[in-house]
Enzyme design. Sequence first.
Site, mmCIF file in Angstrom:
data_model
loop_
_atom_site.group_PDB
_atom_site.id
_atom_site.type_symbol
_atom_site.label_atom_id
_atom_site.label_comp_id
_atom_site.label_asym_id
_atom_site.label_seq_id
_atom_site.Cartn_x
_atom_site.Cartn_y
_atom_site.Cartn_z
ATOM 1 N N LYS A 93 9.063 22.688 -2.335
ATOM 2 C CA LYS A 93 10.424 22.170 -2.470
ATOM 3 C C LYS A 93 10.384 20.933 -3.365
ATOM 4 O O LYS A 93 9.504 20.099 -3.263
ATOM 5 C CB LYS A 93 10.975 21.812 -1.097
ATOM 6 C CG LYS A 93 10.830 22.975 -0.126
ATOM 7 C CD LYS A 93 12.050 23.266 0.642
ATOM 8 C CE LYS A 93 11.944 24.382 1.639
ATOM 9 N NZ LYS A 93 11.084 25.482 1.429
ATOM 10 N N GLY A 94 11.327 20.860 -4.281
ATOM 11 C CA GLY A 94 11.386 19.717 -5.190
ATOM 12 C C GLY A 94 10.945 20.059 -6.599
ATOM 13 O O GLY A 94 11.095 19.253 -7.499
ATOM 14 N N CYS A 95 10.384 21.254 -6.783
ATOM 15 C CA CYS A 95 9.985 21.687 -8.128
ATOM 16 C C CYS A 95 11.203 22.269 -8.842
ATOM 17 O O CYS A 95 12.033 22.929 -8.226
ATOM 18 C CB CYS A 95 8.884 22.740 -8.059
ATOM 19 S SG CYS A 95 7.269 22.049 -7.678
ATOM 20 N N GLU A 96 11.283 22.032 -10.137
ATOM 21 C CA GLU A 96 12.387 22.524 -10.955
ATOM 22 C C GLU A 96 12.399 24.057 -10.992
ATOM 23 O O GLU A 96 13.439 24.682 -10.972
ATOM 24 C CB GLU A 96 12.236 21.960 -12.366
ATOM 25 C CG GLU A 96 13.388 22.251 -13.279
ATOM 26 C CD GLU A 96 13.225 21.535 -14.600
ATOM 27 O OE1 GLU A 96 12.735 22.176 -15.540
ATOM 28 O OE2 GLU A 96 13.584 20.353 -14.678
ATOM 29 N N SER A 97 11.223 24.651 -11.092
ATOM 30 C CA SER A 97 11.119 26.109 -11.056
ATOM 31 C C SER A 97 10.375 26.500 -9.784
ATOM 32 O O SER A 97 9.862 25.655 -9.071
ATOM 33 C CB SER A 97 10.378 26.629 -12.288
ATOM 34 O OG SER A 97 9.488 25.711 -12.797
#
Length: 146
Positions: free
Chosen positions: A60-64
């Site tokens: 969670k928190g990654c752009e992709s």
Amino acid sequence: MTLEQLLADTFPVLQDIQQTDLAQLQQEKDWQSKYRILMQLGKKLPPVPEKMKQPHLLVKGCESRAWLMHYHDKVADKHFFVLDSDARIVKGLMAIMLCLVNGMSSTELAKFDLCHKFDQLNLKPYLSQSRGNGLTAMAERIKACC
């Protein structure tokens, strides 16, 4: 395919990245050259089979979308990680992370400052804020494993 098989396939690739690509990445001065290396790193990692990409493994928190799998050899107290991402640039960035932390003990992992190491590689200034946040989220997820 099992996680252990995937680790066995990934480990030599990470060793190669650590021995050759990290030095080249540090030497490059312009972002285009660094970006090209990161894209190549993303291609080097073996893909994770679709059936192993479970929702609980998403960072969670990654752009992709990025999946992180962890294996802890409790006898030797060594941590090993495998990752995959929909975005090759993210996969390249994560390949660097993994080659830095794979095989560390719980104590080493707890002390290791992954974000500082990325600062030394001079990558953060070129990343969007959301990509930087994704790196931080991945580093925190890795640290949580020890």
